[in-house]
Design an enzyme around this catalytic site. Structure first.
Site, short mmCIF file in Angstrom:
data_model
loop_
_atom_site.label_atom_id
_atom_site.label_comp_id
_atom_site.label_asym_id
_atom_site.label_seq_id
_atom_site.Cartn_x
_atom_site.Cartn_y
_atom_site.Cartn_z
CB SER A 113 -0.89 0.00 1.25
OG SER A 113 -1.47 1.26 1.46
CB SER A 114 0.44 4.61 -1.41
OG SER A 114 -0.87 4.87 -0.98
CB CYS A 115 -0.48 3.62 4.09
SG CYS A 115 -0.46 1.88 4.53
CE1 TYR A 142 -3.56 -3.24 5.33
CE2 TYR A 142 -2.65 -1.24 4.36
CZ TYR A 142 -3.24 -2.48 4.21
OH TYR A 142 -3.50 -2.97 2.96
CE LYS A 146 -0.86 -5.00 3.09
NZ LYS A 146 -1.06 -6.28 2.36
CG HIS A 185 -9.93 2.83 2.08
ND1 HIS A 185 -9.98 1.47 1.85
CD2 HIS A 185 -8.87 3.03 2.89
CE1 HIS A 185 -8.99 0.87 2.49
NE2 HIS A 185 -8.30 1.80 3.13
#
Length: 318
Positions: A113-115, A142, A146, A185
């Site tokens: 994920s871009s997070c 989260y 990742k 989201h």
């Protein structure tokens, strides 16, 4: 040895095949003629259970695995239950990767994920920004899970020489999304909020934050195409970004959704609620140089997603 395209008769296991990403992957690969797809629902196989996951890999012996299974949610869900988002995702990832190595799986694509990137990373965010700064607090659990998955992919490549890769998609949307008002989201939450406001003829809709945060959105069908492309063309330790390379403010997104839904009331902003990361748009130059780019314009993608949502409401009214 150069990469070869995945053969159409390969046994391809899509972990999380009923979710937003997994269902798009299933549609894509089935549409491309792959006839040996493997999937299990979470009730059929709990990927947090190492014994059950090991037995599944021993039984099915997949050639390729795409890890689209994850515990996901919006800002509120991540902030209120960080332990689950860290612990569950770690167990899912470790079990999938350990079992894949033990079963001799040749190719593995881990979706992050871009997070994973720092809250205040330079924009657009390059892949080498990873681990260069503090994360966004509201989804730290989260993100750390990742990041651990990315590290495990790199470790497997070094130790076992396997062609395992990881890809980091931008914020996703599309058919099959979660439209819960509190656990989803931003884009699906806006679709539902404006849909209900239009249906109830409300004079205003209140959205979280200031509306000034900027986000990039990628249609899930574009991601599915990119995953296939990467499995055929990418073989490096470093994760690779998948996105559109363009962004907009949440206020602009809200007005776009309101227009698609047909809502004409006032849009208000609850500035006591968090914005999250100020801006998040991915640098997609590496993927572009390989020869892939997203093809779904945001307005068309939102329109199609809203039509899908309305069809589901007709079939299962809430």
């Amino acid at each position: 040895m150069a990469l070869q395209p995945i053969p159409r008769d390969a046994r391809l296991y899509i972990a999380g095949h009923r979710g937003l990403v997994g269902s798009a992957l299933w549609r894509h690969f089935a549409g491309c003629g792959f006839h040996n797809l493997v999937g299990r629902t979470s009730t059929e196989l709990d990927l947090r259970d190492q014994v059950a996951t090991t037995a599944f890999f021993t039984e099915t012996r997949p050639d390729v695995v795409i890890a689209a299974a994850a515990k996901v949610g919006g800002i509120a869900a991540n902030a209120n239950r960080p332990t689950e988002y860290l612990s569950d995702n770690l167990r899912i990832q470790v079990n999938l990767l350990d079992c894949a190595v033990a079963a001799g799986v040749e190719r593995f694509l881990f979706l992050g994920s871009s997070c994973i990137y720092p809250k205040y990373a330079d924009q657009p965010i390059r892949e080498d920004a990873l681990l260069t700064g503090a994360l966004e607090e509201t989804n730290e659990g989260y993100a750390i899970a990742k990041i651990a998955g990315i590290a495990q992919i790199a470790a497997i490549r070094r130790q076992h020489g396997l062609r395992y890769i990881s890809a980091m998609p931008a914020s996703l949307y599309g058919p099959g999304d979660n439209f819960h008002l509190h656990n989803s989201h931003v884009l699906p939450a806006l679709i539902r909020r404006f849909h209900e406001a239009a249906r109830e003829d409300s004079d205003h809709v209140t959205c979280w934050g200031t509306g000034k945060a900027r986000r990039e959105f990628l249609h899930v069908d574009d991601l599915a195409q990119a995953c296939h492309f990467l499995l055929d063309n990418y073989d490096e330790d470093q994760p690779i970004n998948v996105g559109t390379g363009s962004d907009l403010t949440i206020a602009e997104l809200a007005h776009l959704v309101a227009g698609v839904v047909g809502y004409r009331g006032e849009i208000r902003w609850d500035t006591d609620k968090p914005d999250g990361t100020p801006r998040k748009v991915l640098d997609v130059q590496r993927l572009s140089r390989l020869g892939w780019k997203a093809s779904t314009p945001l307005d068309q993608g939102v329109q199609a997603t809203y039509e899908w949502y309305r069809a589901q409401q007709g079939a299962h009214p809430t």
